[in-house]
Enzyme design. Structure first.
Site, PDB file in Angstrom:
ATOM      1  CD  GLN A  57      -2.653  -1.190   2.586  1.00 51.42           C
ATOM      2  OE1 GLN A  57      -2.096  -1.538   3.621  1.00 51.42           O
ATOM      3  NE2 GLN A  57      -3.925  -0.825   2.559  1.00 51.42           N
ATOM      4  CG  ASN A  58       4.074   1.428   2.446  1.00 50.70           C
ATOM      5  OD1 ASN A  58       3.052   1.810   3.008  1.00 50.70           O
ATOM      6  ND2 ASN A  58       4.964   0.654   3.030  1.00 50.70           N
ATOM      7  CB  VAL A  59       3.109   5.815  -2.749  1.00 50.56           C
ATOM      8  CG1 VAL A  59       1.689   5.314  -2.930  1.00 50.56           C
ATOM      9  CG2 VAL A  59       3.165   6.854  -1.629  1.00 50.56           C
TER      10      VAL A  59
ATOM     11  CG  HIS B 106      -2.737   2.646  -2.481  1.00 48.80           C
ATOM     12  ND1 HIS B 106      -2.655   2.519  -1.109  1.00 48.80           N
ATOM     13  CD2 HIS B 106      -3.912   2.049  -2.840  1.00 48.80           C
ATOM     14  CE1 HIS B 106      -3.738   1.896  -0.666  1.00 48.80           C
ATOM     15  NE2 HIS B 106      -4.506   1.598  -1.690  1.00 48.80           N
TER      16      HIS B 106
ATOM     17  CB  CYS C 197      -1.362  17.994 -23.686  1.00 44.87           C
ATOM     18  SG  CYS C 197      -1.856  17.493 -22.017  1.00 44.87           S
TER      19      CYS C 197
ATOM     20  N   GLY D 110       2.655  -4.365   8.920  1.00 41.49           N
ATOM     21  CA  GLY D 110       2.656  -2.905   9.041  1.00 41.49           C
ATOM     22  C   GLY D 110       1.468  -2.204   8.444  1.00 41.49           C
ATOM     23  CB  SER D 111      -1.251  -2.723   6.520  1.00 39.81           C
ATOM     24  OG  SER D 111      -2.478  -2.167   6.067  1.00 39.81           O
ATOM     25  CB  SER D 112      -4.440  -0.124  10.466  1.00 39.50           C
ATOM     26  OG  SER D 112      -4.807   0.763   9.421  1.00 39.50           O
TER      27      SER D 112
ATOM     28  N   GLY E 162      -0.759  -2.528  16.905  1.00 37.35           N
ATOM     29  CA  GLY E 162      -2.078  -1.923  16.992  1.00 37.35           C
ATOM     30  C   GLY E 162      -3.143  -2.738  16.281  1.00 37.35           C
TER      31      GLY E 162
END
Length: 278
Positions: free
Chosen positions: A108-110, A126, A188, A225-227, A253
């Site tokens: 999910q990290n960018v 993402h 453009c 590392g993701s909720s 968490g």
């Protein structure tokens, strides 16, 4: 008299034992993987926002002041993303992949830190901050080139500093953002956007399909590392559960998928992964 086990070893032992039967594991990672690289996360231990939620796609494209504010803060925050180094989480997962343990890494990290660490089988759910896309002609360009154009157009902003915020943002308040010039597409004249999925946007269908197919071909799923509070990530945990694919979560968490997991570990991810996968 035998020595008592070191409590810090127990989570790694539990994860190692849980992973032992599985040959190919689908890994989903989130912001908690990059905090030790100096990139803050968005949520607290209860999964609640620590700060104002990120700008939406609708506001970015529909309000010139919001657009200028985004790019001004990003102009200050981008160098910290560009300079960030992979930490123990990224390195442990890359090493595990090199030994055949990871079927696919969906992040999910960018920030691109998994790739910098050496991971090759990565889907950036993402998108990536190191790319820029034109919303009119869809031309793609590197963020480094836009950073130089932003500096040329806004020399008075070059030496400003601010506290690092998540995803290349910076807490740059008290400035007149109407004075910040945002360059247009050189091809453009269209509006430029970082090549990431904003809140209010959908993950590209082909990306989600590819990730789903990789999950279905895997023996187990590990979340690090993701909720999972954002549905775009949570749906893969739910997909695993519905398909009977075992799920483990390593996250400090609460997560949205705690009730679906066979194993939940709330410890520092880098130390646990290094010990469990080494």
């Amino acid at each position: 008299m035998s020595a008592l086990p070191n409590p810090t070893d127990l989570p790694a032992d539990a994860l190692r034992e849980w992973l032992a039967p599985f040959r190919r594991v689908f890994v989903l990672t989130g912001a908690g993987c990059s905090t030790n690289s100096g990139i803050p996360d968005y949520r607290d231990a209860d999964g609640q926002w620590k700060r104002t939620p990120p700008v939406t796609y609708q506001a970015f494209t529909g309000d010139a002041r919001v657009n200028a504010r985004y790019w001004a803060r990003s102009f200050i925050g981008w160098p910290r993303i560009d300079d960030a180094k992979p930490n123990g989480v990224h390195l442990a997962l890359a090493d595990w992949e090199s030994r055949g343990g990871v079927s696919m890494l969906l992040t999910q990290n960018v920030d691109g830190l998994h790739q910098r660490a050496g991971s090759r089988h990565v889907i950036d759910l993402h998108g990536r901050l190191d790319g820029v896309v034109c919303l009119q002609c869809r031309a793609e360009s590197p963020r480094a080139a836009l950073q130089a154009r932003l500096a040329d157009a806004n020399p008075d902003w070059v030496h400003l500093d601010a506290t690092t915020a998540p995803d290349g943002d910076a807490d740059l308040d008290g400035h007149d953002f109407t004075r910040f010039t945002v360059p247009a597409c050189e091809a453009c004249g269209g509006m430029l956007k970082p090549d990431v999925v904003f809140f209010g946007e959908n993950v590209p269908k082909d990306r989600a399909v590819r990730a789903g197919e990789a999950l279905k071909a895997s023996d187990a799923m590990l979340v690090v590392g993701s909720s999972l509070m954002v549905y775009s990530g949570f749906r893969f945990a739910r997909m695993a559960h519905e398909a009977g694919i075992p799920l483990a979560i390593l996250n400090r968490g609460r997560t949205r998928a705690d009730e679906l997991a066979a194993l939940k570990i709330e410890e520092e991810a880098g130390a646990v992964l290094s010990a469990a996968l080494g």
